[in-house]
Motif scaffolding. Structure first.
Motif, PDB file in Angstrom:
ATOM      1  N   GLN A  53       0.821  -1.207   0.000  1.00 31.98           N
ATOM      2  CA  GLN A  53       0.000   0.000   0.000  1.00 31.98           C
ATOM      3  C   GLN A  53       0.857   1.260   0.000  1.00 31.98           C
ATOM      4  O   GLN A  53       0.535   2.256  -0.672  1.00 31.98           O
ATOM      5  N   ARG A  54       1.972   1.229   0.711  1.00 32.91           N
ATOM      6  CA  ARG A  54       2.843   2.400   0.763  1.00 32.91           C
ATOM      7  C   ARG A  54       3.578   2.594  -0.560  1.00 32.91           C
ATOM      8  O   ARG A  54       3.762   3.733  -1.022  1.00 32.91           O
ATOM      9  N   ILE A  55       3.973   1.499  -1.198  1.00 36.10           N
ATOM     10  CA  ILE A  55       4.650   1.611  -2.489  1.00 36.10           C
ATOM     11  C   ILE A  55       3.703   2.178  -3.542  1.00 36.10           C
ATOM     12  O   ILE A  55       4.115   2.944  -4.425  1.00 36.10           O
ATOM     13  N   LEU A  56       2.416   1.829  -3.461  1.00 26.33           N
ATOM     14  CA  LEU A  56       1.433   2.342  -4.419  1.00 26.33           C
ATOM     15  C   LEU A  56       1.335   3.867  -4.377  1.00 26.33           C
ATOM     16  O   LEU A  56       0.914   4.496  -5.348  1.00 26.33           O
ATOM     17  N   ASP A  57       1.712   4.473  -3.260  1.00 24.52           N
ATOM     18  CA  ASP A  57       1.647   5.926  -3.126  1.00 24.52           C
ATOM     19  C   ASP A  57       2.791   6.627  -3.847  1.00 24.52           C
ATOM     20  O   ASP A  57       2.779   7.853  -3.990  1.00 24.52           O
ATOM     21  N   ILE A  58       3.797   5.870  -4.302  1.00 20.27           N
ATOM     22  CA  ILE A  58       4.943   6.470  -4.990  1.00 20.27           C
ATOM     23  C   ILE A  58       4.535   6.853  -6.414  1.00 20.27           C
ATOM     24  O   ILE A  58       4.024   6.010  -7.159  1.00 20.27           O
ATOM     25  N   PRO A  59       4.716   8.076  -6.831  1.00 14.97           N
ATOM     26  CA  PRO A  59       4.383   8.481  -8.208  1.00 14.97           C
ATOM     27  C   PRO A  59       5.111   7.622  -9.238  1.00 14.97           C
ATOM     28  O   PRO A  59       6.324   7.422  -9.147  1.00 14.97           O
ATOM     29  N   GLY A  60       4.350   7.097 -10.186  1.00 20.19           N
ATOM     30  CA  GLY A  60       4.928   6.249 -11.229  1.00 20.19           C
ATOM     31  C   GLY A  60       4.615   4.782 -11.042  1.00 20.19           C
ATOM     32  O   GLY A  60       4.678   4.008 -12.006  1.00 20.19           O
ATOM     33  N   VAL A  61       4.240   4.357  -9.829  1.00 19.97           N
ATOM     34  CA  VAL A  61       3.877   2.959  -9.582  1.00 19.97           C
ATOM     35  C   VAL A  61       2.435   2.743 -10.031  1.00 19.97           C
ATOM     36  O   VAL A  61       1.539   3.481  -9.624  1.00 19.97           O
ATOM     37  N   ILE A  62       2.214   1.741 -10.901  1.00 18.13           N
ATOM     38  CA  ILE A  62       0.854   1.503 -11.412  1.00 18.13           C
ATOM     39  C   ILE A  62       0.295   0.149 -11.010  1.00 18.13           C
ATOM     40  O   ILE A  62      -0.910  -0.073 -11.118  1.00 18.13           O
ATOM     41  N   ASN A  63       1.136  -0.763 -10.542  1.00 20.94           N
ATOM     42  CA  ASN A  63       0.621  -2.094 -10.214  1.00 20.94           C
ATOM     43  C   ASN A  63       1.580  -2.797  -9.264  1.00 20.94           C
ATOM     44  O   ASN A  63       2.802  -2.663  -9.390  1.00 20.94           O
ATOM     45  N   ILE A  64       1.007  -3.545  -8.323  1.00 19.26           N
ATOM     46  CA  ILE A  64       1.818  -4.382  -7.423  1.00 19.26           C
ATOM     47  C   ILE A  64       1.168  -5.742  -7.308  1.00 19.26           C
ATOM     48  O   ILE A  64      -0.035  -5.848  -7.052  1.00 19.26           O
ATOM     49  N   ARG A  65       1.949  -6.783  -7.495  1.00 21.06           N
ATOM     50  CA  ARG A  65       1.485  -8.151  -7.252  1.00 21.06           C
ATOM     51  C   ARG A  65       2.128  -8.655  -5.968  1.00 21.06           C
ATOM     52  O   ARG A  65       3.346  -8.620  -5.822  1.00 21.06           O
TER      53      ARG A  65
END
Length: 249
Positions: free
Chosen positions: A86-98
């Motif tokens: 959830q915290r990584i998703l807040d980084i600008p440029g991140v569009i998807n996390i599996r």
């Protein structure tokens, strides 16, 4: 725990995965030989149950100013994997996390960057959260296709009202209107089950209201009304007595 689905739900999922933007409920209805409102009710149920989580555009970012798609393989503490995601998703440029069920490389992070310097910036922000980046790869292209076992090459579905579809050797699926003087009219599904009008192997999977109103997903408290169009399913075959409960007094 998963939800029960049948061949019609499978075809809906297949067609929406194939091309959700250009697929309409009437088109799917024609393929599986049921009404368009039934398909719309099925789609709504799949959305409410969280099976269909959204409809997303597939973008070629390289054609938008030469942007770069990069995949980071990261390792986070397993017990905090979701929090880190959830915290990584807040980084600008991140569009998807599996999130992957493993100890190593348990987060696969897809990012879109303007250039290599932007990729380094994203990598530094991920590392600053305390997540290890094991390695990374530039993405060239992704290919998607629907889950084929849900596709049209499966056994044919029969016509509503006039026919019953054999989904397996003994399974039956039928869509039929509830007659005005039907024995089941005015009864809840729970009451009809207690009275033996609905047997244990018979499932009422959808109800379409005569006035076009959307019925709730059938449950024990749902009342079956005269004029409803009920879709019934049984893995062991629908008995004539059960059919008469919906069509005769």
């Amino acid at each position: 725990m998963g939800i029960e689905i049948d061949a019609i739900d499978e075809r809906i999922i297949h067609r929406l995965t194939q091309d959700a933007r250009h697929t309409s409920a009437p088109e799917i209805a024609e393929e599986v030989d049921v009404s368009a409102p039934t398909i719309r009710n099925r789609i709504r149920r799949l959305e409410e149950e969280g099976v269909i989580e959204g409809y997303h555009a597939q973008i070629d970012y390289e054609k938008l100013g030469g942007r770069l798609a990069n995949l980071f393989f990261c390792t986070a503490v397993v017990t905090d994997r979701d929090r880190f995601a959830q915290r990584i998703l807040d980084i600008p440029g991140v569009i998807n996390i599996r999130e992957v069920m493993s100890g190593e490389e348990n987060l696969h992070v897809t990012v879109i960057a303007t250039d290599t310097a932007d990729i380094r910036r994203i990598a530094q922000e991920i590392a600053a959260l305390g997540v290890d980046i094991d390695h990374e790869e530039l993405l060239h292209q992704e290919h998607f296709q629907p889950y084929e076992p849900f596709g049209p090459d499966q056994p044919e579905m029969g016509a509503p009202v006039t026919g019953i579809a054999d989904l397996s050797e003994d399974a039956d699926l039928v869509e039929l209107p509830v007659a005005e003087n039907a024995a089941i009219a005015g009864k809840t599904i729970q009451t009809a089950t207690e009275e033996g009008l609905i047997t244990e192997d018979l499932l009422v999977i959808s109800i379409e209201r005569e006035d076009g109103a959307n019925a709730e997903t059938p449950a024990g408290h749902t009342t079956i009304q005269a004029g409803d169009v009920a879709t019934l399913f049984s893995r062991t075959g629908i008995a004539d007595e059960a059919l008469r409960a919906f069509t005769e007094g």
